[in-house]
Motif scaffolding. Structure first.
Motif, PDB file in Angstrom:
ATOM      1  N   GLY A 104       0.798  -1.225   0.000  1.00  0.00           N
ATOM      2  CA  GLY A 104       0.000   0.000   0.000  1.00  0.00           C
ATOM      3  C   GLY A 104       0.826   1.268   0.000  1.00  0.00           C
ATOM      4  N   SER A 105       0.406   2.234   0.843  1.00  0.00           N
ATOM      5  CA  SER A 105       1.072   3.545   0.828  1.00  0.00           C
ATOM      6  C   SER A 105       2.536   3.447   1.250  1.00  0.00           C
ATOM      7  N   LEU A 106       2.879   2.422   1.993  1.00  0.00           N
ATOM      8  CA  LEU A 106       4.275   2.285   2.463  1.00  0.00           C
ATOM      9  C   LEU A 106       5.236   2.124   1.296  1.00  0.00           C
ATOM     10  N   ILE A 107       4.833   1.326   0.306  1.00  0.00           N
ATOM     11  CA  ILE A 107       5.757   1.087  -0.818  1.00  0.00           C
ATOM     12  C   ILE A 107       5.717   2.233  -1.840  1.00  0.00           C
ATOM     13  N   VAL A 108       4.664   3.075  -1.724  1.00  0.00           N
ATOM     14  CA  VAL A 108       4.611   4.258  -2.585  1.00  0.00           C
ATOM     15  C   VAL A 108       5.524   5.347  -2.009  1.00  0.00           C
ATOM     16  N   ARG A 109       5.502   5.471  -0.676  1.00  0.00           N
ATOM     17  CA  ARG A 109       6.216   6.593  -0.032  1.00  0.00           C
ATOM     18  C   ARG A 109       7.662   6.285   0.315  1.00  0.00           C
ATOM     19  N   TYR A 110       7.982   4.996   0.522  1.00  0.00           N
ATOM     20  CA  TYR A 110       9.319   4.620   0.996  1.00  0.00           C
ATOM     21  C   TYR A 110       9.846   3.468   0.134  1.00  0.00           C
ATOM     22  N   PRO A 111      11.189   3.273   0.148  1.00  0.00           N
ATOM     23  CA  PRO A 111      11.735   2.232  -0.750  1.00  0.00           C
ATOM     24  C   PRO A 111      11.604   0.802  -0.214  1.00  0.00           C
ATOM     25  N   PHE A 112      10.437   0.454   0.317  1.00  0.00           N
ATOM     26  CA  PHE A 112      10.172  -0.939   0.679  1.00  0.00           C
ATOM     27  C   PHE A 112       9.725  -1.675  -0.573  1.00  0.00           C
ATOM     28  N   VAL A 113       9.942  -2.991  -0.562  1.00  0.00           N
ATOM     29  CA  VAL A 113       9.479  -3.822  -1.672  1.00  0.00           C
ATOM     30  C   VAL A 113       8.178  -4.483  -1.231  1.00  0.00           C
ATOM     31  N   GLU A 114       7.169  -4.515  -2.117  1.00  0.00           N
ATOM     32  CA  GLU A 114       5.891  -5.141  -1.747  1.00  0.00           C
ATOM     33  C   GLU A 114       6.137  -6.585  -1.292  1.00  0.00           C
ATOM     34  N   GLY A 115       5.577  -6.929  -0.135  1.00  0.00           N
ATOM     35  CA  GLY A 115       5.728  -8.293   0.384  1.00  0.00           C
ATOM     36  C   GLY A 115       6.893  -8.443   1.354  1.00  0.00           C
ATOM     37  N   GLN A 116       7.669  -7.374   1.507  1.00  0.00           N
ATOM     38  CA  GLN A 116       8.820  -7.423   2.422  1.00  0.00           C
ATOM     39  C   GLN A 116       8.327  -7.494   3.873  1.00  0.00           C
ATOM     40  N   PRO A 117       8.773  -8.505   4.644  1.00  0.00           N
ATOM     41  CA  PRO A 117       8.319  -8.583   6.040  1.00  0.00           C
ATOM     42  C   PRO A 117       8.871  -7.428   6.872  1.00  0.00           C
ATOM     43  N   LEU A 118       8.057  -6.942   7.797  1.00  0.00           N
ATOM     44  CA  LEU A 118       8.490  -5.890   8.726  1.00  0.00           C
ATOM     45  C   LEU A 118       8.611  -6.549  10.100  1.00  0.00           C
ATOM     46  N   GLU A 119       9.801  -6.710  10.545  1.00  0.00           N
ATOM     47  CA  GLU A 119      10.037  -7.410  11.806  1.00  0.00           C
ATOM     48  C   GLU A 119      10.900  -6.543  12.695  1.00  0.00           C
ATOM     49  N   PRO A 120      10.427  -6.006  13.823  1.00  0.00           N
ATOM     50  CA  PRO A 120       9.087  -6.199  14.367  1.00  0.00           C
ATOM     51  C   PRO A 120       8.039  -5.403  13.572  1.00  0.00           C
ATOM     52  N   PRO A 121       6.764  -5.734  13.799  1.00  0.00           N
ATOM     53  CA  PRO A 121       5.686  -4.989  13.122  1.00  0.00           C
ATOM     54  C   PRO A 121       5.764  -3.500  13.473  1.00  0.00           C
ATOM     55  N   THR A 122       5.319  -2.648  12.566  1.00  0.00           N
ATOM     56  CA  THR A 122       5.356  -1.204  12.837  1.00  0.00           C
ATOM     57  C   THR A 122       3.969  -0.700  13.233  1.00  0.00           C
ATOM     58  N   VAL A 123       3.975   0.332  14.066  1.00  0.00           N
ATOM     59  CA  VAL A 123       2.734   1.029  14.422  1.00  0.00           C
ATOM     60  C   VAL A 123       2.957   2.504  14.103  1.00  0.00           C
ATOM     61  N   THR A 124       2.116   3.050  13.247  1.00  0.00           N
ATOM     62  CA  THR A 124       2.222   4.480  12.914  1.00  0.00           C
ATOM     63  C   THR A 124       0.834   5.112  13.038  1.00  0.00           C
ATOM     64  N   PHE A 125       0.819   6.429  13.055  1.00  0.00           N
ATOM     65  CA  PHE A 125      -0.438   7.160  13.229  1.00  0.00           C
ATOM     66  C   PHE A 125      -0.689   8.041  12.007  1.00  0.00           C
ATOM     67  N   ASP A 126      -1.931   8.043  11.529  1.00  0.00           N
ATOM     68  CA  ASP A 126      -2.369   8.994  10.505  1.00  0.00           C
ATOM     69  C   ASP A 126      -3.368   9.952  11.162  1.00  0.00           C
ATOM     70  N   TYR A 127      -3.265  11.218  10.815  1.00  0.00           N
ATOM     71  CA  TYR A 127      -4.231  12.201  11.315  1.00  0.00           C
ATOM     72  C   TYR A 127      -5.467  12.153  10.427  1.00  0.00           C
ATOM     73  N   LYS A 128      -6.628  11.879  11.038  1.00  0.00           N
ATOM     74  CA  LYS A 128      -7.866  11.728  10.264  1.00  0.00           C
ATOM     75  C   LYS A 128      -8.364  13.089   9.788  1.00  0.00           C
ATOM     76  N   SER A 129      -8.181  13.336   8.509  1.00  0.00           N
ATOM     77  CA  SER A 129      -8.649  14.601   7.935  1.00  0.00           C
ATOM     78  C   SER A 129      -8.800  14.411   6.433  1.00  0.00           C
ATOM     79  N   ASP A 130     -10.052  14.334   5.972  1.00  0.00           N
ATOM     80  CA  ASP A 130     -10.292  14.139   4.538  1.00  0.00           C
ATOM     81  C   ASP A 130      -9.651  15.248   3.715  1.00  0.00           C
ATOM     82  N   GLU A 131      -9.784  16.518   4.201  1.00  0.00           N
ATOM     83  CA  GLU A 131      -9.253  17.622   3.377  1.00  0.00           C
ATOM     84  C   GLU A 131      -7.727  17.624   3.322  1.00  0.00           C
ATOM     85  N   ARG A 132      -7.070  17.017   4.330  1.00  0.00           N
ATOM     86  CA  ARG A 132      -5.600  16.959   4.310  1.00  0.00           C
ATOM     87  C   ARG A 132      -5.093  15.606   3.820  1.00  0.00           C
ATOM     88  N   GLY A 133      -6.018  14.697   3.479  1.00  0.00           N
ATOM     89  CA  GLY A 133      -5.621  13.393   2.937  1.00  0.00           C
ATOM     90  C   GLY A 133      -5.014  12.467   3.980  1.00  0.00           C
TER      91      GLY A 133
END
Ligand code: 5GP
Length: 245
Positions: A104-133
């Motif tokens: 998803g957005s991770l491979i669009v924004r950063y140089p990760f390869v689709e399907g690449q395992p993330l170990e340990p799992p990551t937790v990130t926050f998005d600010y909920k705002s339709d007008e700011r995307g």
């Protein structure tokens, strides 16, 4: 709306895929899952028969499973096939994103390869705002904006990882990988509860062997029949429901 045993007293909020109604009890809301399907911040929209029912069914399963594991959720009970009674929360305008595998957005924004395992799992926050995307937001900005306290952030991060452990193990039993998912939390009487939904609309789920998607990406990316994907997923996981409870 079909005749319900809990009667809505007013429309509180009309989301992209759910409608939220007040009830006679000021602490309880009725959430109705509609057949609307949207993607790209509403840029793509269709009505897809039976989609609301499938997501409500899945959400009930996950919320019940999490409650039994000790996670405080807003879920009270189903009222119909497409509607559930929930605890009224003051929602925190954050999307908590847990990722086990890059997509998803991770491979669009950063140089990760689709399907690449993330170990340990990551937790990130998005600010909920339709007008700011829904931009990704760092904890310091969350604190500076007064969106949540440091204690609340710690609790949401810890609970998100606990939910990940529970759901990952559950899907693993039917040969499905939990790639990533989104959570939302809210406050009630000074406590934090898991709110909104957990469903195929808010997760990425791949077959372990083939990497076939059983989630909203089927719709987002036009990869086939989304109802077939959601039904196939439920057919694979629902037989495990009784064993998990
Ligand atoms: P991504 O950041 O890659 O677009 O999404 C990561 C995960 O969070 C995916 O499982 C996606 O379905 C979920 N997600 C992110 N934003 C939203 C949103 O606004 N609504 C829903 N339902 N899910 C979201």
């Amino acid at each position: 709306m079909p005749e319900l045993e809990v009667q809505p007293t007013g429309l509180l909020y009309e989301g992209k895929a759910k409608s939220v109604y007040t009830t006679a009890d000021q602490n309880e809301l009725l959430v109705v899952y509609r057949d609307d399907m949207t993607a790209f911040n509403g840029g793509k929209h269709d009505i897809i028969a039976n989609k609301g029912h499938l997501n409500a069914r899945a959400c009930k399963l996950f919320m019940t499973m999490l409650e039994e594991a000790g996670v405080a959720t807003h879920f009270i009970r189903m009222v119909s096939e497409t509607s559930m009674l929930v605890r009224k929360l003051h929602m925190i305008p954050l999307e908590i994103i847990v990722r086990n595998i890059a997509a998803g957005s991770l491979i669009v924004r950063y140089p990760f390869v689709e399907g690449q395992p993330l170990e340990p799992p990551t937790v990130t926050f998005d600010y909920k705002s339709d007008e700011r995307g829904d931009p990704m937001i760092i904890p310091e900005f969350i604190l500076a904006l007064g969106i949540a306290t440091a204690e609340e952030l710690t609790l949401m991060r810890k609970t998100a990882l606990q939910i990940n452990t529970i759901l990952k193990a559950f899907f693993d039993q039917s040969g499905i990988m939990l790639v990533d998912f989104k959570l939302e939390f809210g406050r009630s009487n000074g406590a934090i509860y898991l709110g909104d939904e957990i469903s195929m609309d808010s997760m990425r789920l791949w077959d372990k062997e083939t990497h076939e998607s059983f989630d909203k990406d089927v719709y987002r990316l036009g990869k086939g029949d989304v109802i077939h994907a959601y039904t196939t997923l439920l057919d694979r996981i629902l037989p495990l429901e009784r064993r998990s409870s």
